[in-house]
Scaffold this motif. Sequence first.
Motif, PDB file in Angstrom:
ATOM      1  N   ARG A  34     -68.214  -5.607  27.226  1.00  0.00           N
ATOM      2  CA  ARG A  34     -68.368  -6.694  28.042  1.00  0.00           C
ATOM      3  C   ARG A  34     -67.582  -6.637  29.306  1.00  0.00           C
ATOM      4  NH1 ARG A  34     -66.697 -11.369  23.050  1.00  0.00           N
ATOM      5  NH2 ARG A  34     -68.546 -10.882  22.052  1.00  0.00           N
ATOM      6  N   ALA A  35     -66.879  -5.376  29.541  1.00  0.00           N
ATOM      7  CA  ALA A  35     -66.115  -5.280  30.985  1.00  0.00           C
ATOM      8  C   ALA A  35     -66.802  -4.064  31.625  1.00  0.00           C
ATOM      9  CB  ALA A  35     -64.785  -4.980  30.580  1.00  0.00           C
ATOM     10  N   PRO A  36     -66.731  -3.812  32.991  1.00  0.00           N
ATOM     11  CA  PRO A  36     -67.091  -2.664  33.688  1.00  0.00           C
ATOM     12  C   PRO A  36     -66.317  -1.654  33.026  1.00  0.00           C
ATOM     13  CG  PRO A  36     -66.759  -4.469  34.971  1.00  0.00           C
ATOM     14  CD  PRO A  36     -66.173  -5.075  33.614  1.00  0.00           C
ATOM     15  N   LEU A  37     -66.987  -0.517  33.437  1.00  0.00           N
ATOM     16  CA  LEU A  37     -66.341   0.735  33.033  1.00  0.00           C
ATOM     17  C   LEU A  37     -66.328   1.589  34.356  1.00  0.00           C
ATOM     18  CD1 LEU A  37     -67.502   3.196  30.144  1.00  0.00           C
ATOM     19  CD2 LEU A  37     -67.456   4.189  32.709  1.00  0.00           C
ATOM     20  N   GLU A  38     -65.288   2.116  34.972  1.00  0.00           N
ATOM     21  CA  GLU A  38     -65.176   2.878  36.167  1.00  0.00           C
ATOM     22  C   GLU A  38     -65.006   4.331  35.798  1.00  0.00           C
ATOM     23  OE1 GLU A  38     -62.468   2.690  39.922  1.00  0.00           O
ATOM     24  OE2 GLU A  38     -63.751   1.096  39.840  1.00  0.00           O
ATOM     25  N   VAL A  39     -66.117   5.170  36.178  1.00  0.00           N
ATOM     26  CA  VAL A  39     -65.835   6.695  36.008  1.00  0.00           C
ATOM     27  C   VAL A  39     -65.116   6.988  37.127  1.00  0.00           C
ATOM     28  CG1 VAL A  39     -67.188   8.912  35.898  1.00  0.00           C
ATOM     29  CG2 VAL A  39     -68.201   6.417  34.960  1.00  0.00           C
ATOM     30  N   VAL A  40     -63.832   7.998  36.834  1.00  0.00           N
ATOM     31  CA  VAL A  40     -63.120   8.428  37.596  1.00  0.00           C
ATOM     32  C   VAL A  40     -63.443   9.938  38.023  1.00  0.00           C
ATOM     33  CG1 VAL A  40     -60.593   9.035  38.026  1.00  0.00           C
ATOM     34  CG2 VAL A  40     -61.188   7.063  36.958  1.00  0.00           C
ATOM     35  N   TYR A  55     -69.766  15.717  38.856  1.00  0.00           N
ATOM     36  CA  TYR A  55     -70.182  14.570  39.664  1.00  0.00           C
ATOM     37  C   TYR A  55     -69.471  14.140  40.720  1.00  0.00           C
ATOM     38  CZ  TYR A  55     -71.950   9.800  40.285  1.00  0.00           C
ATOM     39  OH  TYR A  55     -72.380   8.842  41.052  1.00  0.00           O
ATOM     40  N   ALA A  56     -70.018  14.111  41.881  1.00  0.00           N
ATOM     41  CA  ALA A  56     -69.150  14.078  43.119  1.00  0.00           C
ATOM     42  C   ALA A  56     -68.790  12.591  43.595  1.00  0.00           C
ATOM     43  CB  ALA A  56     -69.860  14.864  44.184  1.00  0.00           C
ATOM     44  N   ARG A  57     -69.915  11.719  43.276  1.00  0.00           N
ATOM     45  CA  ARG A  57     -69.785  10.392  43.773  1.00  0.00           C
ATOM     46  C   ARG A  57     -69.112   9.321  42.875  1.00  0.00           C
ATOM     47  NH1 ARG A  57     -75.715   8.531  45.479  1.00  0.00           N
ATOM     48  NH2 ARG A  57     -74.629   6.732  46.296  1.00  0.00           N
ATOM     49  N   VAL A  58     -67.632   9.567  43.023  1.00  0.00           N
ATOM     50  CA  VAL A  58     -66.754   8.921  42.106  1.00  0.00           C
ATOM     51  C   VAL A  58     -65.716   8.208  43.091  1.00  0.00           C
ATOM     52  CG1 VAL A  58     -66.539  10.206  40.114  1.00  0.00           C
ATOM     53  CG2 VAL A  58     -65.130  10.913  41.728  1.00  0.00           C
ATOM     54  N   PRO A  59     -65.458   6.949  42.710  1.00  0.00           N
ATOM     55  CA  PRO A  59     -65.729   6.497  41.627  1.00  0.00           C
ATOM     56  C   PRO A  59     -66.894   5.535  41.343  1.00  0.00           C
ATOM     57  CG  PRO A  59     -64.195   4.916  42.818  1.00  0.00           C
ATOM     58  CD  PRO A  59     -64.461   6.392  43.519  1.00  0.00           C
ATOM     59  N   THR A  60     -67.249   5.673  40.238  1.00  0.00           N
ATOM     60  CA  THR A  60     -68.760   4.786  39.892  1.00  0.00           C
ATOM     61  C   THR A  60     -68.645   3.766  38.937  1.00  0.00           C
ATOM     62  OG1 THR A  60     -69.897   6.635  40.664  1.00  0.00           O
ATOM     63  CG2 THR A  60     -71.109   5.205  39.275  1.00  0.00           C
ATOM     64  N   THR A  61     -68.857   2.563  39.066  1.00  0.00           N
ATOM     65  CA  THR A  61     -68.814   1.601  38.058  1.00  0.00           C
ATOM     66  C   THR A  61     -70.167   1.427  37.421  1.00  0.00           C
ATOM     67  OG1 THR A  61     -67.417   0.116  39.665  1.00  0.00           O
ATOM     68  CG2 THR A  61     -68.313  -0.831  37.974  1.00  0.00           C
ATOM     69  N   VAL A  87     -71.000  20.072  26.592  1.00  0.00           N
ATOM     70  CA  VAL A  87     -69.803  19.408  26.871  1.00  0.00           C
ATOM     71  C   VAL A  87     -69.967  18.778  28.059  1.00  0.00           C
ATOM     72  CG1 VAL A  87     -67.405  19.484  27.141  1.00  0.00           C
ATOM     73  CG2 VAL A  87     -68.422  21.267  25.576  1.00  0.00           C
ATOM     74  N   VAL A  88     -69.589  17.428  27.922  1.00  0.00           N
ATOM     75  CA  VAL A  88     -69.221  16.572  28.969  1.00  0.00           C
ATOM     76  C   VAL A  88     -67.867  15.983  29.076  1.00  0.00           C
ATOM     77  CG1 VAL A  88     -69.697  14.059  29.874  1.00  0.00           C
ATOM     78  CG2 VAL A  88     -71.687  15.573  29.212  1.00  0.00           C
ATOM     79  N   ALA A  89     -67.070  16.358  29.980  1.00  0.00           N
ATOM     80  CA  ALA A  89     -65.946  15.895  30.055  1.00  0.00           C
ATOM     81  C   ALA A  89     -65.654  14.880  31.241  1.00  0.00           C
ATOM     82  CB  ALA A  89     -64.827  16.912  30.508  1.00  0.00           C
ATOM     83  N   ILE A  90     -65.470  13.566  30.597  1.00  0.00           N
ATOM     84  CA  ILE A  90     -65.234  12.291  31.584  1.00  0.00           C
ATOM     85  C   ILE A  90     -64.111  11.586  31.421  1.00  0.00           C
ATOM     86  CG2 ILE A  90     -66.405  10.871  29.803  1.00  0.00           C
ATOM     87  CD1 ILE A  90     -67.934   9.577  32.006  1.00  0.00           C
ATOM     88  N   ASP A  91     -63.497  11.026  32.449  1.00  0.00           N
ATOM     89  CA  ASP A  91     -62.433  10.231  32.695  1.00  0.00           C
ATOM     90  C   ASP A  91     -63.024   8.858  33.247  1.00  0.00           C
ATOM     91  OD1 ASP A  91     -61.048  12.551  32.166  1.00  0.00           O
ATOM     92  OD2 ASP A  91     -59.632  12.188  33.838  1.00  0.00           O
ATOM     93  N   PHE A  92     -62.435   7.757  32.690  1.00  0.00           N
ATOM     94  CA  PHE A  92     -62.719   6.441  33.022  1.00  0.00           C
ATOM     95  C   PHE A  92     -61.751   5.323  32.670  1.00  0.00           C
ATOM     96  CE2 PHE A  92     -64.986   7.269  28.805  1.00  0.00           C
ATOM     97  CZ  PHE A  92     -64.667   6.041  28.215  1.00  0.00           C
ATOM     98  N   THR A  93     -62.005   4.317  33.236  1.00  0.00           N
ATOM     99  CA  THR A  93     -61.221   3.050  32.823  1.00  0.00           C
ATOM    100  C   THR A  93     -61.922   1.926  32.388  1.00  0.00           C
ATOM    101  OG1 THR A  93     -60.966   2.451  35.123  1.00  0.00           O
ATOM    102  CG2 THR A  93     -59.287   3.978  34.234  1.00  0.00           C
ATOM    103  N   GLY A  96     -58.315  -1.509  32.797  1.00  0.00           N
ATOM    104  CA  GLY A  96     -57.027  -0.896  33.113  1.00  0.00           C
ATOM    105  C   GLY A  96     -56.710   0.334  32.009  1.00  0.00           C
ATOM    106  N   VAL A  97     -57.298   0.355  31.079  1.00  0.00           N
ATOM    107  CA  VAL A  97     -57.133   1.221  30.002  1.00  0.00           C
ATOM    108  C   VAL A  97     -57.769   2.596  30.558  1.00  0.00           C
ATOM    109  CG1 VAL A  97     -57.354   1.738  27.387  1.00  0.00           C
ATOM    110  CG2 VAL A  97     -57.065  -0.663  28.298  1.00  0.00           C
ATOM    111  N   ALA A  98     -57.147   3.934  30.278  1.00  0.00           N
ATOM    112  CA  ALA A  98     -57.527   4.919  30.715  1.00  0.00           C
ATOM    113  C   ALA A  98     -58.019   5.547  29.428  1.00  0.00           C
ATOM    114  CB  ALA A  98     -56.599   5.881  31.456  1.00  0.00           C
ATOM    115  N   TYR A  99     -59.285   6.479  29.661  1.00  0.00           N
ATOM    116  CA  TYR A  99     -59.811   7.369  28.667  1.00  0.00           C
ATOM    117  C   TYR A  99     -60.232   8.704  29.445  1.00  0.00           C
ATOM    118  CZ  TYR A  99     -60.986   3.095  26.163  1.00  0.00           C
ATOM    119  OH  TYR A  99     -60.841   1.839  25.399  1.00  0.00           O
TER     120      TYR A  99
END
Length: 264
Positions: A34-40, A55-61, A87-93, A96-99
């Motif tokens: 239900r909330a946006p996910l922002e890829v870092v 992936y170069a075009r960060v951040p991406t929502t 393997v995919v390694a991904i950082d996102f929020t 405000g919660v970081a993953y």
Amino acid sequence: MNTELPPGVSIDVYQGRFDYADHSLEIAVANHGRAPLEVVSAEFSSPTFTPAAGYARVPTTVRPGTSTDLKVLLPPAVCAAEPGDPVVAIDFTIEGVAYRVTMTPDDRLGQLPKIAAEDCRGEFVAEVATIEAASGFTETTIDGRPAAELEFTATPTGQGGILTIDTVRGSPLVSLRDPVTGIVGETVPLELDIGSAKGPVPFTLTLIPARCDPHVVQEDKRGTFFTFTVTTRQDTGVIYLGVSDAVRSALYDFVALSCGWDRH
């Protein structure tokens, strides 16, 4: 730091038909929350494809209820690599919660082994010869139909080895005319033994417009790639050979003129 995907978020990978030419891959991030996910940051790697492709075009929502494709450029396959999972390694929020998640993604269409096999087949071809299209073509008329004659040359490296060019297939843009039978169709036999050749082996493809639909040019991504079936020391399978930008543009003009419409 959270290290597992939250509920409603999934990730897989695939290669779309527009991704082949630049050897890219899509990391598809689906957000059913239900909330946006922002890829870092995001990157793909595997024992077969190293180093990692970022992936170069960060951040991406990634908006709620949508999926976003993150395009990465794959390195050439490592043909001697030991088997292993991608393997995919991904950082996102999210709110405000970081993953920071490292995971094995689904290979949506089962394409990764095929991409690796094609890369390695191309490597084994290159050991024996280079195969290149000419920098131009000749327009002619055959059986009352406009045609273009495009020459390719297979030039042995001198190392010898196993390489035959068995057949060639046309594309959505152009069909091929068999010089022996005169039949215009999708595939023409070649049966060229390049591994035993002592010098360059030229061969000519006779091209006939496949469709007189302007969209075949306007939306083209694969029309100037030719599909060759080859036999190497690895296996028998296909490689795809394209033409230069100048020849591509000239082929578009040739099809447009042959079909009686202006592509500009």
